[in-house]
Design a protein around this motif. Structure first.
Motif, mmCIF file in Angstrom:
data_model
loop_
_atom_site.group_PDB
_atom_site.id
_atom_site.type_symbol
_atom_site.label_atom_id
_atom_site.label_comp_id
_atom_site.label_asym_id
_atom_site.label_seq_id
_atom_site.Cartn_x
_atom_site.Cartn_y
_atom_site.Cartn_z
ATOM 1 N N VAL A 28 19.293 -16.274 18.478
ATOM 2 C CA VAL A 28 18.768 -16.071 17.121
ATOM 3 C C VAL A 28 17.346 -16.639 17.008
ATOM 4 C CG1 VAL A 28 19.152 -16.600 14.679
ATOM 5 C CG2 VAL A 28 21.097 -16.297 16.194
ATOM 6 N N ASP A 29 16.487 -15.855 16.388
ATOM 7 C CA ASP A 29 15.116 -16.309 16.093
ATOM 8 C C ASP A 29 14.230 -16.492 17.322
ATOM 9 O OD1 ASP A 29 15.229 -16.197 13.403
ATOM 10 O OD2 ASP A 29 15.410 -18.353 13.049
ATOM 11 N N GLY B 224 12.793 -14.159 18.731
ATOM 12 C CA GLY B 224 11.680 -13.214 18.602
ATOM 13 C C GLY B 224 11.939 -11.791 19.059
ATOM 14 N N LYS B 225 13.208 -11.368 19.077
ATOM 15 C CA LYS B 225 13.548 -10.011 19.536
ATOM 16 C C LYS B 225 12.918 -8.940 18.660
ATOM 17 C CE LYS B 225 17.867 -11.133 18.957
ATOM 18 N NZ LYS B 225 17.785 -12.589 18.696
ATOM 19 N N THR B 226 13.128 -9.094 17.343
ATOM 20 C CA THR B 226 12.634 -8.071 16.414
ATOM 21 C C THR B 226 11.111 -8.001 16.427
ATOM 22 O OG1 THR B 226 14.584 -8.404 15.055
ATOM 23 C CG2 THR B 226 12.750 -7.274 14.023
ATOM 24 N N THR B 227 10.476 -9.153 16.445
ATOM 25 C CA THR B 227 9.009 -9.190 16.473
ATOM 26 C C THR B 227 8.488 -8.485 17.728
ATOM 27 O OG1 THR B 227 9.124 -11.312 15.334
ATOM 28 C CG2 THR B 227 7.009 -10.733 16.314
ATOM 29 N N LYS C 252 7.003 -16.336 22.834
ATOM 30 C CA LYS C 252 6.292 -17.306 21.979
ATOM 31 C C LYS C 252 5.394 -18.236 22.800
ATOM 32 C CE LYS C 252 10.013 -17.351 18.488
ATOM 33 N NZ LYS C 252 10.632 -18.084 17.394
ATOM 34 N N SER D 70 4.134 -12.926 24.245
ATOM 35 C CA SER D 70 4.136 -13.327 22.847
ATOM 36 C C SER D 70 4.281 -12.069 22.007
ATOM 37 C CB SER D 70 2.835 -14.053 22.478
ATOM 38 O OG SER D 70 2.724 -14.103 21.061
ATOM 39 N N GLY D 71 5.407 -11.960 21.359
ATOM 40 C CA GLY D 71 5.634 -10.806 20.493
ATOM 41 C C GLY D 71 4.653 -10.799 19.339
ATOM 42 N N LEU D 72 4.199 -11.992 18.985
ATOM 43 C CA LEU D 72 3.296 -12.129 17.845
ATOM 44 C C LEU D 72 1.896 -11.610 18.177
ATOM 45 C CD1 LEU D 72 3.871 -13.280 15.006
ATOM 46 C CD2 LEU D 72 2.683 -15.358 15.719
ATOM 47 N N ASP E 57 2.396 -18.278 22.881
ATOM 48 C CA ASP E 57 1.195 -18.641 22.103
ATOM 49 C C ASP E 57 1.367 -19.974 21.377
ATOM 50 O OD1 ASP E 57 1.929 -17.797 18.935
ATOM 51 O OD2 ASP E 57 3.115 -16.819 20.493
HETATM 52 P P1 GTP Z 1 17.364 -12.656 14.930
HETATM 53 O O1 GTP Z 1 17.327 -11.176 14.767
HETATM 54 O O2 GTP Z 1 17.671 -13.401 13.684
HETATM 55 O O3 GTP Z 1 18.241 -13.094 16.080
HETATM 56 O O4 GTP Z 1 15.891 -13.141 15.314
HETATM 57 P P2 GTP Z 1 14.879 -12.467 16.293
HETATM 58 O O5 GTP Z 1 15.189 -12.895 17.689
HETATM 59 O O6 GTP Z 1 14.780 -11.035 16.024
HETATM 60 O O7 GTP Z 1 13.533 -13.219 15.891
HETATM 61 P P3 GTP Z 1 12.358 -12.684 14.964
HETATM 62 O O8 GTP Z 1 11.584 -11.637 15.668
HETATM 63 O O9 GTP Z 1 12.885 -12.366 13.645
HETATM 64 O O10 GTP Z 1 11.454 -13.968 14.946
HETATM 65 C C1 GTP Z 1 11.889 -15.206 14.447
HETATM 66 C C2 GTP Z 1 10.683 -16.032 14.033
HETATM 67 O O11 GTP Z 1 9.886 -16.336 15.171
HETATM 68 C C3 GTP Z 1 9.751 -15.324 13.045
HETATM 69 O O12 GTP Z 1 9.287 -16.257 12.121
HETATM 70 C C4 GTP Z 1 8.641 -14.820 13.920
HETATM 71 O O13 GTP Z 1 7.431 -14.705 13.229
HETATM 72 C C5 GTP Z 1 8.548 -15.881 14.970
HETATM 73 N N1 GTP Z 1 8.056 -15.336 16.242
HETATM 74 C C6 GTP Z 1 8.561 -14.306 16.914
HETATM 75 N N2 GTP Z 1 7.887 -14.079 18.049
HETATM 76 C C7 GTP Z 1 6.896 -15.003 18.081
HETATM 77 C C8 GTP Z 1 5.847 -15.295 19.001
HETATM 78 O O14 GTP Z 1 5.665 -14.661 20.039
HETATM 79 N N3 GTP Z 1 5.038 -16.347 18.693
HETATM 80 C C9 GTP Z 1 5.195 -17.081 17.574
HETATM 81 N N4 GTP Z 1 4.361 -18.079 17.365
HETATM 82 N N5 GTP Z 1 6.167 -16.822 16.693
HETATM 83 C C10 GTP Z 1 7.012 -15.822 16.925
#
Ligand code: GTP
Ligand code: MG
Length: 380
Positions: A90-91, A93-96, A197, A232-234, A199
């Motif tokens: 969880v969190d 960064g999969k969706t990002t 992540k 970095s997905g961001l 970055d």
């Molecule tokens: P779930 O679907 O809840 O399991 O989460 P997820 O894995 O899809 O993560 P999501 O993409 O929603 O990102 C979770 C948080 O991490 C968000 O606040 C994003 O902005 C942050 N985030 C994701 N990827 C990166 C990254 O590469 N760098 C940084 N700094 N933040 C990131």
């Protein structure tokens, strides 16, 4: 032995159950397990004959709507895109990651416009791999992830590659371990680690790598065979690497599929749309799906009305690896259901659905019989 319930038979023959049981008694059939209210298929057909019907006993209910066609020689088939599922804690960064991949690919492609979220999408492989057999990669989104679990439960396989996303600031977590275990137990599924992540100032790539090693993951960078990329997905950093890594794996795997046969695939997700009625995202795995085709998924059939690709464009053809939303379903199919095109069209599809429903009913009755027998045994 095949059995049918008296109430079901009465319904099929359009007759009151009481009346049917009375008649059966008159015909001297009361010895037919009246307490269970189930009949063998032979007895059921006798009843039907007495009532002026012409029943056909079909114990091998046509679950399979295909005749035995000889499989094509795999090496002569055209290549298909790899299907990649993004997984991880969880969190992490999969969706990002997927959003960034999608938006960059939309920006790159000529289609433009608004991308529609359909739980799966194709990313064209960049010009760097011009000579590659891999032209696009199919990514399964988080809902696709849910379907993945459902499909696994049914022993179905659509994923070629699992990308396990691990946040570099958080490291290996419980769900990360689940994904690693899953990748271990799945045959013919390759694992790629995406350390995400990077970055972030708190990112500690070495720590993540050591934690992975402790989990038994032999990373390439440490002399093993599991590829890993730092992304970095961001910011989008390293995503080219990820695509490149996936393409390489896919090429080695030499993924091919028939494009000329009847369509086969899986339901990734489904919902009722206000305007279009029940719609389902279908990932075609073999053959070509076209509007007008009669398809079956679980106990639901569909005459394909419209198909929309991941960019929200109507399409006339969906080939292997292509996810499309399909409208025209009579009811809502379930995520994870296998999709098969009926050979002879609508009638075949309807028959397959009827047979499947009957089969399910039959199994329910068999289960009841089992239970009753168990109770009886216990009573003795
Ligand atoms: P779930 O679907 O809840 O399991 O989460 P997820 O894995 O899809 O993560 P999501 O993409 O929603 O990102 C979770 C948080 O991490 C968000 O606040 C994003 O902005 C942050 N985030 C994701 N990827 C990166 C990254 O590469 N760098 C940084 N700094 N933040 C990131
Ligand atoms: Mg998410």
């Amino acid at each position: 032995p095949t059995v049918v319930s008296v109430s079901n038979l009465a319904r099929i023959l359009d007759m009151r159950q009481k009346r049917m049981m009375q008649l059966m008694k008159n015909w001297g059939m009361e010895e037919v397990k009246p307490d269970l209210l189930v009949l063998s298929s032979e007895d059921a057909s006798l009843v039907a004959v007495e009532l002026g019907f012409n029943p056909v006993i079909d114990d091998e209910a046509a679950f399979d709507i295909y005749p035995d066609a000889p499989p094509a020689e795999p090496s002569t088939l055209p290549h298909r895109p790899p299907v990649v599922t993004i997984m991880g804690h969880v969190d992490h960064g999969k969706t990002t990651l997927l959003d960034t991949l999608r938006s960059t690919s939309v920006a790159k492609g000529e289609a433009g416009g608004i991308t529609q979220h359909i739980g799966a999408f194709s990313v064209p492989v960049g010009t760097a791999s011009e000579n590659s057999a891999i032209r696009t990669i199919t990514f399964l989104d988080t809902p696709g992830h849910a379907a993945f679990t459902a499909m696994r439960a049914r022993g179905a396989r659509v994923t070629d590659i699992i990308v396990c996303v691990v946040a570099a600031d958080d490291g290996v977590m419980p769900q990360t371990r689940e994904v690693l275990n899953l990748a271990k137990t799945e045959e013919n599924v390759e694992l790629v680690i995406a350390i995400n992540k990077v970055d972030k100032p708190q990112a500690n790539v070495e720590k993540v790598k050591n934690a992975l090693l402790a989990e038994g993951v032999q990373l390439e960078s440490l002399g093993g065979d599991v590829p890993s990329v730092e992304v970095s997905g961001l910011t989008g950093k390293g995503l080219d690497d990820l695509i490149e890594t996936i393409s390489t794996i896919a090429e080695v795997a030499d993924l091919r599929a028939d494009q000329t046969s009847k369509a086969e695939g899986y339901v990734l997700e489904s919902k009722v749309d206000k305007g279009r009625g029940p719609i389902a995202t279908v990932l075609v795995t073999s053959g070509t799906l076209q509007p007008g085709a009669a398809i079956v998924a679980g106990t639901v059939w569909c005459r394909v009305r419209q198909m929309m690709d991941d960019k929200g464009q109507f399409v006339k053809k969906a080939s292997p690896g292509m996810p499309v939303t399909v409208s025209g379903w009579k009811e809502l199919p379930e995520a994870g259901d296998e999709v098969l095109q009926a050979i002879k069209g609508e009638d075949d599809a309807k028959r397959a659905v009827a047979n499947r429903k009957r089969e399910i009913e039959k199994r329910k009755i068999l289960k009841d019989v089992e239970k009753i027998n168990e109770v009886r045994k216990a009573e003795r």
